[in-house]
Design an enzyme around this catalytic site. Structure first.
Site, PDB file in Angstrom:
ATOM      1  N   GLY A  50      -1.622  24.348 -40.621  1.00 29.46           N
ATOM      2  CA  GLY A  50      -0.733  25.482 -40.457  1.00 29.46           C
ATOM      3  C   GLY A  50      -1.382  26.822 -40.764  1.00 29.46           C
ATOM      4  O   GLY A  50      -0.805  27.861 -40.500  1.00 29.46           O
ATOM      5  N   CYS A  51      -2.571  26.785 -41.328  1.00 26.25           N
ATOM      6  CA  CYS A  51      -3.283  28.039 -41.617  1.00 26.25           C
ATOM      7  C   CYS A  51      -3.979  28.513 -40.347  1.00 26.25           C
ATOM      8  O   CYS A  51      -4.490  27.715 -39.568  1.00 26.25           O
ATOM      9  CB  CYS A  51      -4.324  27.835 -42.719  1.00 26.25           C
ATOM     10  SG  CYS A  51      -3.621  27.493 -44.335  1.00 26.25           S
ATOM     11  N   GLN A  52      -4.010  29.817 -40.168  1.00 23.88           N
ATOM     12  CA  GLN A  52      -4.671  30.403 -39.008  1.00 23.88           C
ATOM     13  C   GLN A  52      -6.168  30.096 -39.045  1.00 23.88           C
ATOM     14  O   GLN A  52      -6.763  29.771 -38.031  1.00 23.88           O
ATOM     15  CB  GLN A  52      -4.445  31.911 -39.002  1.00 23.88           C
ATOM     16  CG  GLN A  52      -5.065  32.622 -37.836  1.00 23.88           C
ATOM     17  CD  GLN A  52      -4.787  34.119 -37.869  1.00 23.88           C
ATOM     18  OE1 GLN A  52      -4.276  34.656 -38.840  1.00 23.88           O
ATOM     19  NE2 GLN A  52      -5.130  34.794 -36.803  1.00 23.88           N
TER      20      GLN A  52
END
Length: 138
Positions: A50-52
């Site tokens: 979910g982290c860019q």
């Protein structure tokens, strides 16, 4: 030093800086101070989803205390995870599970990050607590 004491220390250090550019440089510096994480640990199961940017988190437990290693392909993200590592590394598993990590809101970082990066802070905290829960259940 307790988790709350470490959080307070981080907040006091951030307050020393006059503007956000200096604060970002401080956070990036924290990331550069993280112990190196071996490339062999950059595996999908260690990625914080979910982290860019790509953020890897490794956790181990010794004598009831949890130890974290972290890395990222982004200097600012690596600095952000370093804030959590600094506060939680070496702490008892039970204390990590019950830690109030809302100190990150008091840093003001979320207001100066893109929404996807701000969300990453929550994902990091959640993942670190999840790793602690895995040790508590074993």
């Amino acid at each position: 030093m307790s988790i709350a004491d470490k959080q307070q220390q981080v907040l006091e250090e951030l307050d020393l800086f006059q503007d956000w550019q200096e604060r970002y440089e401080y956070v990036i510096g924290l990331g550069k101070q993280l112990p190196p994480m071996d490339e062999s640990l950059h595996t999908p199961d260690r990625l914080i989803k979910g982290c860019q940017s790509q953020v890897w988190l490794e956790a181990s437990s010794s004598e009831g205390n949890i130890h974290f290693l972290a890395d990222s392909d982004s200097v600012i993200t690596k600095g952000m995870i370093a804030l959590f590592v600094r506060v939680l590394d070496g702490e008892p598993v039970d204390e990590v599970l019950t830690a109030d990590l809302s100190f990150i809101d008091k840093t003001g970082l979320k207001e100066h990050l893109a929404p996807t990066r701000a969300n990453a802070l929550n994902l990091m905290a959640t993942q670190m607590k999840q790793r602690a829960l895995e040790f508590a259940q074993s």
